[in-house]
Scaffold this motif. Structure first.
Motif, mmCIF file in Angstrom:
data_model
loop_
_atom_site.group_PDB
_atom_site.id
_atom_site.type_symbol
_atom_site.label_atom_id
_atom_site.label_comp_id
_atom_site.label_asym_id
_atom_site.label_seq_id
_atom_site.Cartn_x
_atom_site.Cartn_y
_atom_site.Cartn_z
ATOM 1 N N LEU A 95 0.783 -1.150 -0.012
ATOM 2 C CA LEU A 95 -0.018 0.158 -0.144
ATOM 3 C C LEU A 95 0.973 1.328 -0.061
ATOM 4 N N GLY B 18 -1.663 0.353 -8.602
ATOM 5 C CA GLY B 18 -2.635 -0.236 -7.599
ATOM 6 C C GLY B 18 -2.934 -1.646 -7.850
ATOM 7 N N GLY C 282 -2.031 -5.209 -6.499
ATOM 8 C CA GLY C 282 -3.208 -5.761 -5.823
ATOM 9 C C GLY C 282 -3.295 -7.251 -6.301
ATOM 10 N N TRP D 197 -7.964 -7.737 -3.575
ATOM 11 C CA TRP D 197 -6.887 -6.429 -3.203
ATOM 12 C C TRP D 197 -6.654 -5.510 -4.450
ATOM 13 N N ALA E 94 -9.324 -2.983 -4.376
ATOM 14 C CA ALA E 94 -9.053 -1.931 -3.130
ATOM 15 C C ALA E 94 -7.987 -1.011 -3.525
ATOM 16 N N LEU E 95 -6.763 -1.628 -4.110
ATOM 17 C CA LEU E 95 -5.590 -0.799 -4.274
ATOM 18 C C LEU E 95 -5.633 0.067 -5.294
ATOM 19 N N VAL F 169 -7.551 3.201 -4.358
ATOM 20 C CA VAL F 169 -6.607 3.749 -3.402
ATOM 21 C C VAL F 169 -5.705 4.564 -4.497
ATOM 22 N N GLY G 191 -5.354 5.931 2.802
ATOM 23 C CA GLY G 191 -5.287 4.761 1.534
ATOM 24 C C GLY G 191 -5.545 3.527 2.611
ATOM 25 N N SER G 192 -4.842 3.469 3.561
ATOM 26 C CA SER G 192 -4.933 2.197 4.503
ATOM 27 C C SER G 192 -6.186 1.717 4.767
ATOM 28 N N ALA H 215 -8.441 1.150 1.729
ATOM 29 C CA ALA H 215 -8.057 -0.309 1.198
ATOM 30 C C ALA H 215 -8.656 -1.473 1.864
#
Lengths: 309, 176
Positions: B39, B58, B62, B78, B81-82, B85, B114-115, B118
């Motif tokens: 991340l 990302g 991911g 992931w 999610a990334l 982000v 971002g954490s 994500a």
């Protein structure tokens, strides 16, 4: 070009840049969603179209993970010794004054000794349970952010390991292999909240199902729901696997843990027993994967009679 | 430096982060949670290169996390999610260039936000595809610890990472 048209073009360009980025994001989100659908649909039957890609990445990343892990292993063991052992703390303090050669020997010696003891333990575990084991090291632990408790082993199909093999340590049941590539295998730990293991109370031979609570540390517990509630489990009873036939995913007779608490729920008219597992899931290192007798493997197998071949 | 070289440099950084995270940092978890290096790399790339490159990086990073060993969830979670982000932090980059400033605290806050985004997207996507997720309470705890850990490692990792990424950036973007 007039000043005005230049300005309007500038404004348009300024707006277009974020718009094209948003379009790209939408594309990537759709791609992720498509990937999830494809993988989730195939995943239930066990043959996802994504699996070849997983195997390819595993073949590349698995050995790199194993290398990085063995590089940090001595430092980790030294840290544990200092933290957990009062007299070792003093010993390390004196040794720190001596030369670096002695220091580095001190760093690796407890690891070697621990590993020897673990191999000994695993050999006797093979003897006790009567199964043939492939020894393997835990080289990666899945982070809690992924909400499944898995570990990676440094051995895979070339060592004779395949999906749905039982994984044990010298203390008892660890979990089962969910996926294996050529040089690595992913293990779902018995303590994972998605893991269901068929268990049998050693004292009454009653069977039931064990579910994990997802915690790896001291709080790691399994809950046992008995099929037949006529005989309540007793605190201190041992629980072993009952075995799901054909050697997979769980072979029979592997010790899982001990009953620490029995709770009754009047609403559900059932008893739930809390089991403390014998295995310390937070400190897994050497484990054994149960394989069929006579499996072709590129590493030595620990036979049921305790011999290493 | 050609585009291929820059892409290879970023890909190398992502790969190093994936390996460090699964093999090394997982040995010293805090309540089972480890800092998310991948991340931090994605946030760094998005801050320096903007939303397009950010979201593509990302997505690819991911995907690597989804497919590398120890992963046992539905692939693509992931990645989704990334990618989001990478896009959001990349938009921040565009705003930053408007102010013309480069404040280090912003980058650390971007990692924290971002954490949160994500891990939340990852957890929620698990509900949608009926994949493994814990209870909601456990989820919030993990997200909270994850955000804290990522913000602890960010000030250590970001300065060298950002300066490396600025060197990997094409000349015409070098204004920021």
């Amino acid at each position: 070009m007039t000043a005005r048209s230049r300005l309007s073009r500038l404004v348009r360009d300024g707006r277009d840049a974020p718009r094209s980025a948003a379009r790209l994001l939408a594309l990537l989100v759709l791609a992720s969603a498509a990937l999830m659908v494809v993988d989730a649909r195939g995943g239930t039957s066990g043959d996802s179209p994504i699996d070849p890609a997983r195997a390819a990445v595993g073949t590349v990343v698995g050995p790199v993970e194993a290398g990085a892990n063995s590089a940090v292993r001595p430092f980790r063991a030294l840290g544990d010794a200092v933290r957990t052992n009062g007299h070792l703390r003093g010993r390390v303090a004196t040794l720190q004054e001596q030369n670096s050669d002695l220091r580095s020997r001190l760093a690796t010696e407890p690891v070697d000794r621990n590993r020897l003891a673990e191999y000994d333990g695993l050999t006797s575990a093979a003897h006790d349970t009567g199964y043939t084991l492939v020894p393997a090291h835990v080289v990666g632990i899945g982070a809690a952010q992924s909400f499944t408790r898995t570990v990676t082993l440094d051995a895979g199909t070339s060592a004779g390991i395949h999906a749905d093999s039982t994984v044990v340590s010298k203390d008892g049941l660890v979990g089962r292999v969910v996926r294996a590539t050529r040089d690595s295998a992913t293990v779902l730990l018995a303590v994972d909240s998605q893991s269901v293991v068929g268990g049998r109370l050693a004292s009454t031979m009653k069977i039931g199902f064990l579910r994990g609570n997802g915690s790896l540390g001291n709080g790691g517990r399994l809950s046992l729901d008995l099929v037949d509630n006529a005989v309540p489990p007793q605190v201190g009873d041992a629980v072993v696997t009952w075995g799901s036939g054909k050697g997979g995913p769980y072979v029979a007779g592997i010790p899982i843990g001990q009953v620490t608490k029995v709770s009754t729920s009047p609403r559900e008219l059932s008893r739930t027993a809390t089991i403390k597992p014998y295995v310390d899931f937070g400190a897994l290192d050497l484990v054994g994967v149960v394989v069929a007798k006579g499996t072709h493997s590129d590493r030595s197998l620990i036979q049921a009679d305790g011999k290493v071949q | 430096m050609g585009t291929a070289w820059r892409a290879a440099g970023v890909a190398g950084l992502v790969l190093v982060a994936v390996v460090l995270q699964t093999a090394v940092l997982s040995q010293m978890p805090v309540w089972g949670v480890t800092p998310d290096l991948v991340l931090v790399v994605v946030v760094g790339v998005a801050l320096v290169r903007g939303p397009e490159i950010g979201s593509i990086t990302g997505f690819c990073a991911g995907l690597a996390v989804d497919l590398a060993p120890t992963a046992d969830h539905v692939a693509g979670r992931w990645a989704l999610a990334l990618a989001v982000v990478g896009y959001l932090v990349g938009r921040l980059h565009a705003e930053r260039s408007a102010w013309g400033g480069d404040r280090p605290l912003d980058a650390v806050l971007a990692v924290g936000a971002g954490s949160f985004v994500a891990t939340s997207i990852f957890a929620l996507s698990g509900f949608v595809v009926h994949d493994a997720t814990g209870s909601v309470g456990r989820m919030l705890v993990v997200v909270g610890i994850g955000v804290a850990l990522d913000m602890v490692v960010a000030p250590i990792l970001l300065p060298p990472l950002l300066s490396l990424l600025r060197r990997l950036r094409p000349a015409h973007q070098a204004l920021i």
